[in-house]
Design a protein around this motif. Structure first.
Motif, short mmCIF file in Angstrom:
data_model
loop_
_atom_site.label_atom_id
_atom_site.label_comp_id
_atom_site.label_asym_id
_atom_site.label_seq_id
_atom_site.Cartn_x
_atom_site.Cartn_y
_atom_site.Cartn_z
N ALA A 14 23.42 -33.12 3.96
CA ALA A 14 22.85 -32.04 2.85
C ALA A 14 24.53 -32.45 2.14
O ALA A 14 24.46 -31.14 1.75
CB ALA A 14 22.47 -31.44 2.28
N TYR A 15 24.80 -32.93 3.10
CA TYR A 15 26.73 -33.27 2.54
C TYR A 15 27.34 -31.84 2.65
O TYR A 15 28.38 -32.01 1.73
CB TYR A 15 26.61 -33.83 1.27
N ASN A 16 26.86 -30.79 3.75
CA ASN A 16 27.21 -30.03 4.00
C ASN A 16 27.44 -29.58 2.72
O ASN A 16 28.31 -27.99 2.52
CB ASN A 16 29.07 -30.52 4.43
N GLN A 17 26.52 -29.22 1.82
CA GLN A 17 26.31 -27.90 1.14
C GLN A 17 25.74 -26.71 1.64
O GLN A 17 24.63 -27.08 1.78
CB GLN A 17 25.30 -28.77 0.06
N LYS A 18 26.44 -26.03 1.34
CA LYS A 18 26.29 -24.40 2.69
C LYS A 18 25.01 -23.74 1.87
O LYS A 18 24.19 -22.88 1.61
CB LYS A 18 27.53 -23.90 1.94
N GLN A 19 24.22 -23.89 0.44
CA GLN A 19 23.24 -23.90 -0.18
C GLN A 19 22.17 -23.49 0.53
O GLN A 19 21.07 -22.93 0.66
CB GLN A 19 23.72 -24.32 -1.78
N VAL A 20 22.01 -25.27 1.24
CA VAL A 20 21.10 -25.14 2.06
C VAL A 20 21.03 -23.88 3.41
O VAL A 20 19.98 -23.06 3.16
CB VAL A 20 21.13 -26.47 2.72
N ILE A 21 21.94 -23.67 3.77
CA ILE A 21 21.69 -22.03 4.82
C ILE A 21 22.00 -20.57 3.57
O ILE A 21 20.89 -19.65 4.02
CB ILE A 21 22.57 -22.58 5.88
N GLU A 22 22.70 -21.09 2.42
CA GLU A 22 23.18 -19.71 2.11
C GLU A 22 21.99 -18.93 1.14
O GLU A 22 21.74 -18.07 1.65
CB GLU A 22 24.32 -19.82 1.35
N ALA A 23 21.12 -19.99 0.83
CA ALA A 23 19.93 -19.48 -0.24
C ALA A 23 18.63 -18.59 0.42
O ALA A 23 19.00 -18.62 1.80
CB ALA A 23 19.46 -20.60 -0.54
N SER A 24 18.26 -17.83 -0.21
CA SER A 24 17.23 -16.86 0.67
C SER A 24 16.49 -18.11 0.83
O SER A 24 15.89 -17.73 2.33
CB SER A 24 16.32 -16.07 -0.56
N LEU A 46 14.35 -22.02 1.31
CA LEU A 46 14.52 -23.89 0.78
C LEU A 46 14.13 -24.34 0.53
O LEU A 46 13.01 -24.14 1.46
CB LEU A 46 15.89 -24.14 1.66
N LEU A 47 13.45 -25.05 -1.07
CA LEU A 47 12.65 -25.42 -1.49
C LEU A 47 12.89 -27.46 -1.19
O LEU A 47 13.37 -27.45 -1.70
CB LEU A 47 12.05 -25.08 -2.65
N VAL A 48 11.78 -27.78 -0.27
CA VAL A 48 11.70 -29.04 -0.65
C VAL A 48 10.01 -29.83 -0.70
O VAL A 48 8.70 -29.48 -0.56
CB VAL A 48 11.46 -29.79 0.90
N ILE A 49 11.07 -30.51 -1.95
CA ILE A 49 9.27 -31.26 -2.88
C ILE A 49 9.47 -32.51 -1.93
O ILE A 49 10.10 -33.22 -2.24
CB ILE A 49 10.15 -31.00 -4.34
N CYS A 50 8.21 -32.72 -1.45
CA CYS A 50 8.39 -33.72 -1.34
C CYS A 50 6.67 -34.33 -1.79
O CYS A 50 6.01 -34.18 -2.60
CB CYS A 50 7.50 -33.86 0.64
N ILE A 51 6.37 -35.83 -1.30
CA ILE A 51 5.47 -36.94 -2.24
C ILE A 51 5.02 -37.58 -0.95
O ILE A 51 4.95 -37.32 0.50
CB ILE A 51 6.16 -38.11 -2.77
N HIS A 52 3.52 -37.80 -1.03
CA HIS A 52 2.81 -38.38 -0.09
C HIS A 52 3.54 -39.61 0.25
O HIS A 52 3.49 -40.39 -0.84
CB HIS A 52 1.63 -38.59 -0.80
#
Length: 210
Positions: free
Chosen positions: A65-75, A77-83
């Motif tokens: 995720a281009y080293n965006q620390k929010q991915v690990i620092e947040a409470s 991580l929500l990943v919105i997916c499609i079928h």
């Protein structure tokens, strides 16, 4: 009563989260319900929300995720997916659910079911994915608004490698493709961006009234 405009002014794309502050189950359930209530085309809900809390799972995702620390620092991580594809069976299940919940007669449902199946079967896989991805953005906007109302900080992200996320989260095996990320939690006191004024065009420059 919540002043929604004030809450939208309060909201910003959080750059640094306080790792010590974790979303309560109550707040998390609000986000789950909000996602489930998001408007989708025909009400078909060709989306899923993957919620990742475990830091051991999130840590290796950061580099993709281009080293965006929010991915690990947040409470969370929500990943919105499609079928990865929309199948006839999903439409059948959808109308069965309508019949169960609303007790709608079969003679009313049948033409709608038939027309929707016909439409989807004429679409390519790529067209189905594009259609679902457009709806994923509606879900993202809905979640961001709910976060603002509930004073949950969030940072919408398109900048990541979906293929890597899909592999690492095992999404391909369950027929899903990640399209958007939304780390959620609470802003850090030393996030410099939290106190900055919003930069927006004057409202007369973005609204046309006829």
């Amino acid at each position: 009563m919540t002043n929604i405009i004030e809450q939208l002014q309060w909201r910003y794309a959080t750059k640094k989260f306080d790792k010590s502050k974790i979303l309560s189950e109550v707040k998390l359930n609000i986000l789950k319900e909000a996602f489930n209530l998001t408007a989708t085309s025909y009400g078909l809900q060709t989306l899923k929300l993957v919620i990742v809390k475990d830091e051991k799972i999130r840590a290796p995702l950061v580099e993709h995720a281009y080293n965006q620390k929010q991915v690990i620092e947040a409470s969370h991580l929500l990943v919105i997916c499609i079928h990865d594809n929309i199948l006839k069976e999903e439409v059948i299940d959808y109308y069965d659910n309508i019949k169960h919940i609303r007790n709608t007669p079969e003679n009313i449902l049948k033409p709608f079911r038939t027309n929707l199946i016909d439409m989807i079967e004429k679409m390519s896989v790529e067209e189905c994915q594009k259609w679902s991805t457009n709806q994923a953005y509606i879900a993202l906007g809905n979640l961001m608004t709910i976060c603002a109302i509930e004073e949950i900080d969030a940072c919408p992200m398109e900048g990541f490698s979906p293929d890597e996320f899909d592999n690492m989260l095992g999404l391909k095996e369950i027929g899903l493709k990640s399209v958007l990320l939304l780390p959620v939690g609470y802003r850090a006191d030393n996030d410099l961006f939290s106190g900055l004024k919003k930069v927006r065009k004057p409202i007369q420059d973005v609204i046309i009234e006829l």
